[in-house]
Design a protein around this motif. Structure first.
Motif, PDB file in Angstrom:
ATOM      1  N   THR A 106      37.055  21.856  64.409  1.00  0.00           N
ATOM      2  CA  THR A 106      37.334  23.261  64.722  1.00  0.00           C
ATOM      3  C   THR A 106      36.635  23.625  66.022  1.00  0.00           C
ATOM      4  OG1 THR A 106      37.512  23.838  62.378  1.00  0.00           O
ATOM      5  CG2 THR A 106      37.113  25.643  63.920  1.00  0.00           C
ATOM      6  N   THR A 107      37.380  24.208  66.951  1.00  0.00           N
ATOM      7  CA  THR A 107      36.832  24.604  68.246  1.00  0.00           C
ATOM      8  C   THR A 107      37.046  26.099  68.455  1.00  0.00           C
ATOM      9  OG1 THR A 107      37.380  22.431  69.157  1.00  0.00           O
ATOM     10  CG2 THR A 107      36.888  24.201  70.733  1.00  0.00           C
ATOM     11  N   VAL A 109      37.268  28.714  71.096  1.00  0.00           N
ATOM     12  CA  VAL A 109      37.392  28.787  72.546  1.00  0.00           C
ATOM     13  C   VAL A 109      36.934  30.138  73.091  1.00  0.00           C
ATOM     14  CG1 VAL A 109      39.236  27.078  72.602  1.00  0.00           C
ATOM     15  CG2 VAL A 109      39.815  29.489  72.396  1.00  0.00           C
TER      16      VAL A 109
END
Length: 442
Positions: A106-107, A109
């Motif tokens: 999971t990123t 941004v």
């Protein structure tokens, strides 16, 4: 074996590839014939598969799909030592394959803006197990285990019917399938089998698959190319090959035995030694000839070793040996030098790399834990061997909240207008246009 002397020459990558030995193998020429066989199966189903077995395998099977009783009997009749070896292979390949499944990630941004990466298995796979000059229960394990580790729910195996077994699949192959819990096994081979897996054969309960993997002859490779727009494939496998980088410190008998071991597979198998020591090369040649004369499949091996695909390549230094190997892109690479790790540092292209005197290729064929379905014909420059990842698809999940979308709203609109796709921007604006939303609700 022929000798190719590259000492004192500085060659480009293209010149190296042209100088190195390769078998004559034209998959393109076989595509039309393979496509015709596939069309027969699509039109006539099980009868076409039976007719093709009669033509190409020299036997007429009574039926195509193996029964559960056949599989159970094969498991029960398996030699205890072979069973123990297969079970050890399954355990080790399962452990190594588990490391090939990427974890979800999971990123964030930006605040409220998240991209999730997940890996989803395909629903169904078809696994091809060849049955020509040898029997390959190991290929059952190498194909099935990574698919199972990836989470594939439905697995079908195809293997040619055997004249020596009354038109049935070789019992050791059936037993390997049984040990792995696979009950959907079909006595069919060649291009027709690939077509059956790709398109399905309703009359025998064979549903089409999403991915086809497994090695085979030129007709199997051509059939894979023909169905590639319908299903995913692992590779168009060609004849097996080994390249050994060795210097004068290597054991002559080890190197000779390993070159011969690969030549035993097939008349088109490639055995290549790249060495910095001409005297060592001469001693290897003597040992190879002696061992070939004493081996069971001497005629087959001798043909492979004399063929244009096998050679001893002389080079000035190990750095050049690495350049030669990378240009060749071997399926199997062995390194047997005074400093194996230093040599390994120069390698970029190889299907599997066997480092040191006690890691011969047959270890990887069977119980190392690595997979033996590997890229051939130089394709290791751009392709990987079979693994759990072969049966996985990367999927991205996008999660944005209202504030995160609002932050990039103007940028989306700017790009949309620049690309003359105004409705793209309007799609975003609709989420912030209260009037439009009210009208839509009414």
């Amino acid at each position: 074996m022929q000798t190719i002397d590259l000492r004192g020459r500085t060659l480009s990558g293209a010149e190296l590839r042209a100088a190195l030995p390769r078998p004559e193998l034209d998959v393109t020429a076989a595509v039309a014939g393979a496509s015709a066989l596939i069309d027969e199966v699509r039109a006539h189903g099980e009868q076409a598969l039976i007719d093709q077995a009669t033509r190409f395998d020299g036997v007429t099977p009574e039926y195509v799909r193996a029964t559960e009783a056949e599989i159970a009997d094969a498991v029960a009749g398996l030699d205890p030592m072979v069973r123990a070896a297969l079970e050890e292979m399954i355990t080790r390949v399962r452990k190594a394959s588990a490391a090939q499944v990427p974890p979800p990630a999971t990123t964030q941004v930006a605040p409220g803006a998240v991209i999730e990466q997940r890996w989803q298995p395909v629903d169904r796979v078809g696994l091809y197990v060849p049955g020509g000059k040898a029997v390959y229960p190991s290929s059952v394990v190498m194909n099935v285990v990574p698919a199972q580790v990836a989470g594939v729910a439905s697995i079908a195996i195809a293997s040619p019917p055997q004249a020596d077994h009354g038109g049935r699949i070789h019992p050791t192959i059936l037993a390997a399938a049984g040990l792995l819990g696979v009950s959907e096994v079909y006595a069919m081979g060649g291009a027709g089998a690939i077509g059956a897996l790709a398109y399905g054969v309703p009359g025998i309960g064979l549903e089409s698959v999403d991915v086809i993997t497994g090695p085979g002859n030129v007709w199997v490779a051509a059939a894979k190319r023909a169905v590639q727009s319908v299903v995913g494939i692992d590779a168009e496998a060609g004849p097996t090959e080994i390249l050994i980088i060795a210097d004068g410190t290597a054991d002559v008998e080890y190197v000779a035995a390993d070159l011969l071991g690969q030549a035993e597979h097939d008349e088109l198998a490639g055995s290549v030694l790249v060495t910095t020591d001409a005297d060592f090369a001469e001693r290897v040649l003597v040992a190879v000839e002696r061992r070939t004369n004493a081996t069971k499949h001497r005629e087959r091996a001798a043909t492979a070793l004399r063929g244009e695909q096998s050679a001893i390549v002389l080079v000035d230094d190990l750095a050049t040996a690495c350049r030669v190997s990378n240009a060749y892109g071997p399926e199997h690479l062995e390194i047997q030098t005074a400093d194996d790790e230093a040599t390994l540092a120069g390698i970029t292209n190889a299907g599997a790399i066997f480092v040191g005197p006690y890691a011969p290729v047959p270890l990887g064929d069977y119980v190392a834990g690595s997979n033996h379905v590997l890229p051939t014909g130089g394709s290791s420059a751009h392709a990987s061997g079979l693994g759990a990842y072969t049966f996985l698809r990367a999927q991205q999940l996008i999660r944005y909240d209202r504030e995160a979308l609002a932050e990039v709203r103007d940028r989306i609109r700017a790009i949309a207008v620049d690309e003359d796709l105004p409705a793209h921007g309007e799609s975003v604006d609709a989420r912030f246009d209260g009037t439009a939303r009210e009208e839509s609700a009414n």
